[in-house]
Design a protein around this motif. Structure first.
Motif, PDB file in Angstrom:
ATOM      1  N   THR A  95       0.855  -1.186   0.000  1.00 48.91           N
ATOM      2  CA  THR A  95       0.000   0.000   0.000  1.00 48.91           C
ATOM      3  C   THR A  95       0.893   1.238   0.000  1.00 48.91           C
ATOM      4  O   THR A  95       1.800   1.356   0.835  1.00 48.91           O
ATOM      5  CB  THR A  95      -0.914   0.033   1.240  1.00 48.91           C
ATOM      6  OG1 THR A  95      -1.703  -1.158   1.274  1.00 48.91           O
ATOM      7  CG2 THR A  95      -1.837   1.237   1.186  1.00 48.91           C
ATOM      8  N   VAL A  96       0.639   2.140  -0.937  1.00 46.62           N
ATOM      9  CA  VAL A  96       1.413   3.378  -1.043  1.00 46.62           C
ATOM     10  C   VAL A  96       0.508   4.551  -0.712  1.00 46.62           C
ATOM     11  O   VAL A  96      -0.573   4.703  -1.298  1.00 46.62           O
ATOM     12  CB  VAL A  96       2.012   3.547  -2.451  1.00 46.62           C
ATOM     13  CG1 VAL A  96       2.721   4.890  -2.571  1.00 46.62           C
ATOM     14  CG2 VAL A  96       2.978   2.407  -2.760  1.00 46.62           C
ATOM     15  N   THR A  97       0.943   5.360   0.232  1.00 48.21           N
ATOM     16  CA  THR A  97       0.177   6.543   0.652  1.00 48.21           C
ATOM     17  C   THR A  97       1.017   7.787   0.406  1.00 48.21           C
ATOM     18  O   THR A  97       2.153   7.879   0.887  1.00 48.21           O
ATOM     19  CB  THR A  97      -0.197   6.459   2.140  1.00 48.21           C
ATOM     20  OG1 THR A  97      -0.910   5.244   2.377  1.00 48.21           O
ATOM     21  CG2 THR A  97      -1.077   7.642   2.536  1.00 48.21           C
ATOM     22  N   LYS A  98       0.449   8.735  -0.336  1.00 48.01           N
ATOM     23  CA  LYS A  98       1.124  10.001  -0.610  1.00 48.01           C
ATOM     24  C   LYS A  98       0.438  11.097   0.198  1.00 48.01           C
ATOM     25  O   LYS A  98      -0.770  11.312   0.078  1.00 48.01           O
ATOM     26  CB  LYS A  98       1.072  10.321  -2.100  1.00 48.01           C
ATOM     27  CG  LYS A  98       1.745   9.267  -2.973  1.00 48.01           C
ATOM     28  CD  LYS A  98       1.582   9.573  -4.459  1.00 48.01           C
ATOM     29  CE  LYS A  98       2.424  10.752  -4.879  1.00 48.01           C
ATOM     30  NZ  LYS A  98       2.348  10.997  -6.343  1.00 48.01           N
ATOM     31  N   SER A  99       1.224  11.790   1.032  1.00 47.02           N
ATOM     32  CA  SER A  99       0.687  12.859   1.874  1.00 47.02           C
ATOM     33  C   SER A  99       1.381  14.162   1.502  1.00 47.02           C
ATOM     34  O   SER A  99       2.606  14.276   1.610  1.00 47.02           O
ATOM     35  CB  SER A  99       0.913  12.547   3.359  1.00 47.02           C
ATOM     36  OG  SER A  99       0.309  11.313   3.703  1.00 47.02           O
ATOM     37  N   PHE A 100       0.587  15.130   1.047  1.00 48.97           N
ATOM     38  CA  PHE A 100       1.134  16.423   0.665  1.00 48.97           C
ATOM     39  C   PHE A 100       1.412  17.239   1.918  1.00 48.97           C
ATOM     40  O   PHE A 100       0.597  17.250   2.847  1.00 48.97           O
ATOM     41  CB  PHE A 100       0.139  17.156  -0.246  1.00 48.97           C
ATOM     42  CG  PHE A 100       0.680  18.419  -0.848  1.00 48.97           C
ATOM     43  CD1 PHE A 100       1.484  18.373  -1.968  1.00 48.97           C
ATOM     44  CD2 PHE A 100       0.384  19.643  -0.272  1.00 48.97           C
ATOM     45  CE1 PHE A 100       1.985  19.543  -2.516  1.00 48.97           C
ATOM     46  CE2 PHE A 100       0.878  20.810  -0.808  1.00 48.97           C
ATOM     47  CZ  PHE A 100       1.680  20.755  -1.942  1.00 48.97           C
ATOM     48  N   PRO A 101       2.549  17.905   2.001  1.00 46.85           N
ATOM     49  CA  PRO A 101       3.557  18.022   0.940  1.00 46.85           C
ATOM     50  C   PRO A 101       4.710  17.034   1.114  1.00 46.85           C
ATOM     51  O   PRO A 101       5.275  16.923   2.194  1.00 46.85           O
ATOM     52  CB  PRO A 101       4.051  19.453   1.118  1.00 46.85           C
ATOM     53  CG  PRO A 101       3.932  19.715   2.588  1.00 46.85           C
ATOM     54  CD  PRO A 101       2.766  18.892   3.084  1.00 46.85           C
TER      55      PRO A 101
END
Length: 254
Positions: A95-101
């Motif tokens: 599972t890949v989670t991208k959190s800005f920034p």
């Protein structure tokens, strides 16, 4: 007398040049903001965190993911990164989670370890539920069976690993060694040596359903040979009469 109709004047057309100029300036302002944003550090990947791996190296996972600090945060989607990491054989789920920034978190779940084996170099390797062999690392706790006598391209081996993954942990940890013993009737026949000193003869295709029978015998019988194929049989290593005779002889000599 006829009244004269007043002459209607044509409406004066307003110039729209001012509105067009405003729209152009607004679009130019948006473009400039976009260029500044995508060239600023806030639009870049700052950290790539890898979690959950056991055998795989975090650096290897990052390399396969194709994401590193300084890359554009919006260049690659989470699904694309997940698809790349799933090409690694030990990986069962990711599972890949991208959190800005700038934060990218990769959570990996590897296939379960079901056995161990010795490589051609004599090094101990862990065998995963999908049949993949990976280095076991230094000083591993060998609490699973050792697979001996197997060829790496044996199709029965992959089926065995899958079957071992479905066996309850107490039963699996009692297995000390598993060897192939094919026969014309059972090409997937195997022999299992247990830490409780039993020898179990069965087939990979029957293993899961025969585990309760095996456990019942081990709990109430002395060490012996358990055969679980078309019919289930048990024979102790030493018949009861022989055991009694040996006991009497020992008592006589004391």
């Amino acid at each position: 007398m006829q009244e004269k109709m007043p002459v209607l004047r044509e409406p004066v057309k307003r110039r729209r040049g001012g509105k067009k100029l405003l729209v152009v300036l607004l679009l130019l302002f948006i473009v400039i903001l976009g260029v500044l944003f995508f060239n600023s550090s806030i639009s870049k990947v700052a950290t790539v965190t890898v979690e959950g791996q056991n055998y795989l190296q975090a650096g290897s996972i990052r390399k396969t993911a194709g994401v590193a600090a300084g890359d554009s945060f919006f260049r690659v989607s989470s699904r694309t990164i997940e698809a790349r990491i799933r090409t690694l054989k030990p990986v069962e789920k990711v599972t890949v989670t991208k959190s800005f920034p700038g934060s990218v978190t990769i959570k990996v779940k590897e296939f379960e370890t079901v056995a161990y084996a010795l490589s051609n170099n004599g090094e101990l390797t862990a065998v995963l539920a999908n049949g993949t062999n990976v280095p076991a690392g230094t000083d591993p706790v060998v609490d699973k069976p050792i697979l001996s006598g197997w060829k790496t391209d044996d199709p029965v081996l992959a089926s065995l690993c899958k079957a071992l993954a479905a066996i309850p942990e107490p039963s699996l940890s009692d297995f000390s060694e598993i060897k192939p013993e094919p026969s014309p009737s059972y090409p997937d026949r195997i022999k299992i040596y247990t830490r409780t000193r039993f020898e179990v003869i069965t087939a990979v295709s029957l293993l899961s359903e025969k585990i309760p029978t095996m456990n019942a015998v081990i709990e109430i019988q002395p060490p012996g040979i358990i055969t679980m194929l078309l019919a289930d049989k048990y024979a102790p290593f030493f018949p009861e009469t022989e055991v009694n005779t040996t006991t009497v002889q020992k008592e006589t000599t004391q």
